[in-house]
Design an enzyme around this catalytic site. Sequence first.
Site: not given
Length: 381
Positions: A327-328
């Site tokens: 999710c980065d």
Amino acid sequence: MGLSKTIWANPVEVIRTKQPDHPVLVFAPTVLQATARRFLRGFPGLVTYAVKSNPDEMVIENLVAAGLRGFDVASPAEIEMIRRIAPNAALHYHNPVRGRDEIAFAVAKGVKTWSVDSISELDKLIEMVPAAGCEISVRFKLPVAGAAYNFGAKFGATAELAAVLLSRAAAAGFIPSLTFHPGTQCTDPMAWDAYIRTAAEIARNAGVEIARLNVGGGFPNHRSVGPAPALEEIFALIDRVTGEAFGAARPALVCEPGRGLVGDAFVHVTRIKALRDGEHVFLNDGVYGGLAELPLIGNIDRIAAISPEGVIRSQEARPRIVFGPTCDSVDRLPGELGLPTDMEEGDFVVFKGMGAYSSATNTRFNGFGQLEVVTALSLDF
Ligand SMILES: *Cc1c(COP(=O)(O)O)cnc(C)c1O
């Protein structure tokens, strides 16, 4: 990281049979051994392997089987592993900054070759390492271009400091040598030319005849469409320029490739989790996993998209933004990747030339990174 006992024919068979949802590195020992023999035959000196680029024990074992007898190690863990697998191999401890505990460990394990790039670390070695039969190799740097990544940003003395270190090491009774690293994936052979000529000047300025010159790693692997890098041309240049620069005081040569040896022996199989609204490609691996290096040194364009049935997608490529699974937001491959228009969710994207700095730096960030290594007879498809 798991290890399968099956030996596959090639990466397409892995895809068709396993349809793996996790990233898989496919290793071909025959390719690794062939590259090792190419270095051993062609390089005009001792070939050592930079363990950090891929410390998989299968890699080390295959290099030993191919005839490699020396290793560039950077830590006690690497020293211990090589001593276990290849007890008689030469160990070159070429991380120029070490804690006292690490120096003591390496002395006890019989390390005889050390690199250094500063007065403080040289003094530590003089204090802790018995000089007799031990070699100190002074690491220097130049502001040269040509590589994909600047290795001089962290390590390496200036030519002036290198001359001081060299004469001090020689005066302390060590075998004096010089070493450099032109930067990884160095596709410009003239980088070696500049470094070797500077090495000869450093030795002259120090008034020291060096025993060996280690010309580093940096040898490129096949990352771009088009012909593979011509290693033999680099070897020939190194041989010729060493003769020209040193004349009668020619040192023995050493090299310490990581990428150049192991890079082409693996392909990396990733899967398309999603084609978000037909646009963005989400792979099951990214910059926190096996593709960590791509933002540092650039995309590999030797790639293919392959269906779960093993059909290579062949329509015209179009540029796509490619994300990894975490999710980065930095988990994205640089720029855009040219991928075939007929590619679909569930297909596999295969990256060639992925043996170096892939499994070695894989993380489990965000619960991903379940990287498996399998063995194949061939990497062709
Ligand atoms: C990393 C490293 C190497 C290997 O570099 P490649 O570019 O992978 O060939 C060699 N020597 C030293 C000292 C290194 O740190």
